[in-house]
Write a protein that holds these residues in place. Sequence first.
Motif, PDB file in Angstrom:
ATOM      1  N   VAL A  24       0.862  -1.187   0.000  1.00  0.00           N
ATOM      2  CA  VAL A  24       0.000   0.000   0.000  1.00  0.00           C
ATOM      3  C   VAL A  24       0.897   1.235   0.000  1.00  0.00           C
ATOM      4  O   VAL A  24       1.751   1.387   0.878  1.00  0.00           O
ATOM      5  CB  VAL A  24      -0.935   0.018   1.224  1.00  0.00           C
ATOM      6  CG1 VAL A  24      -1.800   1.279   1.214  1.00  0.00           C
ATOM      7  CG2 VAL A  24      -1.812  -1.231   1.251  1.00  0.00           C
ATOM      8  N   LEU A  49      -0.321  -7.749  -5.013  1.00  0.00           N
ATOM      9  CA  LEU A  49      -1.153  -6.554  -5.159  1.00  0.00           C
ATOM     10  C   LEU A  49      -0.350  -5.330  -4.762  1.00  0.00           C
ATOM     11  O   LEU A  49       0.189  -5.282  -3.653  1.00  0.00           O
ATOM     12  CB  LEU A  49      -2.404  -6.675  -4.267  1.00  0.00           C
ATOM     13  CG  LEU A  49      -3.305  -5.440  -4.173  1.00  0.00           C
ATOM     14  CD1 LEU A  49      -3.905  -5.110  -5.535  1.00  0.00           C
ATOM     15  CD2 LEU A  49      -4.415  -5.665  -3.145  1.00  0.00           C
ATOM     16  N   LEU A  51      -1.027  -1.344  -4.440  1.00  0.00           N
ATOM     17  CA  LEU A  51      -2.154  -0.422  -4.380  1.00  0.00           C
ATOM     18  C   LEU A  51      -1.657   0.980  -4.049  1.00  0.00           C
ATOM     19  O   LEU A  51      -1.013   1.183  -3.017  1.00  0.00           O
ATOM     20  CB  LEU A  51      -3.138  -0.907  -3.316  1.00  0.00           C
ATOM     21  CG  LEU A  51      -4.344  -0.045  -2.996  1.00  0.00           C
ATOM     22  CD1 LEU A  51      -5.264   0.051  -4.207  1.00  0.00           C
ATOM     23  CD2 LEU A  51      -5.104  -0.645  -1.811  1.00  0.00           C
ATOM     24  N   VAL A  71      -2.928  -0.909  -8.801  1.00  0.00           N
ATOM     25  CA  VAL A  71      -4.338  -0.602  -8.602  1.00  0.00           C
ATOM     26  C   VAL A  71      -4.375   0.760  -7.911  1.00  0.00           C
ATOM     27  O   VAL A  71      -3.647   0.993  -6.945  1.00  0.00           O
ATOM     28  CB  VAL A  71      -5.019  -1.666  -7.716  1.00  0.00           C
ATOM     29  CG1 VAL A  71      -6.441  -1.251  -7.375  1.00  0.00           C
ATOM     30  CG2 VAL A  71      -4.989  -3.019  -8.408  1.00  0.00           C
ATOM     31  N   GLY A  88      -6.309   2.351   1.854  1.00  0.00           N
ATOM     32  CA  GLY A  88      -5.566   1.278   1.202  1.00  0.00           C
ATOM     33  C   GLY A  88      -5.815  -0.066   1.853  1.00  0.00           C
ATOM     34  O   GLY A  88      -6.006  -1.082   1.167  1.00  0.00           O
ATOM     35  N   ALA A  92      -7.555  -3.300   0.047  1.00  0.00           N
ATOM     36  CA  ALA A  92      -6.834  -4.574   0.015  1.00  0.00           C
ATOM     37  C   ALA A  92      -7.691  -5.682   0.622  1.00  0.00           C
ATOM     38  O   ALA A  92      -7.712  -6.815   0.120  1.00  0.00           O
ATOM     39  CB  ALA A  92      -5.514  -4.443   0.766  1.00  0.00           C
ATOM     40  N   ARG A  95     -10.159  -7.157  -1.655  1.00  0.00           N
ATOM     41  CA  ARG A  95      -9.578  -7.985  -2.703  1.00  0.00           C
ATOM     42  C   ARG A  95      -9.021  -9.307  -2.179  1.00  0.00           C
ATOM     43  O   ARG A  95      -8.499 -10.101  -2.953  1.00  0.00           O
ATOM     44  CB  ARG A  95      -8.482  -7.203  -3.429  1.00  0.00           C
ATOM     45  CG  ARG A  95      -9.049  -6.105  -4.332  1.00  0.00           C
ATOM     46  CD  ARG A  95      -7.964  -5.253  -4.969  1.00  0.00           C
ATOM     47  NE  ARG A  95      -8.524  -4.438  -6.039  1.00  0.00           N
ATOM     48  CZ  ARG A  95      -8.477  -4.746  -7.333  1.00  0.00           C
ATOM     49  NH1 ARG A  95      -7.892  -5.858  -7.722  1.00  0.00           N
ATOM     50  NH2 ARG A  95      -9.013  -3.961  -8.231  1.00  0.00           N
TER      51      ARG A  95
END
Length: 260
Positions: A24, A49, A51, A71, A88, A92, A95
Amino acid sequence: MPVAKTPRPPTARGGRSVQRVAVVIPAKDEAERIAATVRSARAIPHVDLVLVVDDGSEDDTQHVARDAGAVVVRHSHNRGKAAAMETGAAVAAMRDADGRPQRLLLFIDGDLGDTAVNTAPLVGPVREGVADLAIALLPAQKGAGGRGIVVGAARRAIQRLTGWSPTQPLSGMRCLTREAFEAATPLAHGFGVETGMTIDLLRAGYVAVEVPCDLRHRPSSNDLAGQLHRAGQYRDVMAAVGTRQVRRVVDKIGRRGART
């Protein structure tokens, strides 16, 4: 070795952890560096991921970050680092896949550039159940103009309230479990977010460690802007500490009342 308070998730066959990591990145007006930061963060082992929370940027941060593979979510106006971190973490969580362990959260600054991948050592202690929170120890940064006044104040406050004396209490590069993050919310305002988080988690019994990471970011200099930045840091850190001191007194009074 210390043992984290957060229970370790089930492992796959053979004892291998399947837990993934969400990076994040709270960012404001980081169009020049955010692409390199995102690309570097994507190379961290176990990260699936990346973000970026664009906290009201006036430049092209959101578009550059998205083009680099992140993202992106955006605040329409600047709400501050704590709000960006909370946004963030919430995105997360949405997801996370059903039936799989919740992702660890690795918070990093948007100006790390190509060195972002060097936050990888923060993941190991948390993923392996040694700590709930891993904080990056940065090397001396070229051009930094501070004299350690704010760092020293934060360190002394954390030690006074928890018994632990961190080397770099203001370090924003942190990996932690979802449980630990939720235990630290609501986060302290502004530049007090790291100090407040550390105090809250340690007092709740979570385990923190510091891990050396070879990172480079844009330090504040000793010009007027740098001095104003550090003044803001000091204000927010002291506000976070003051809130927690009051909370500790209230808790003590409550415990005494419960015993009578």
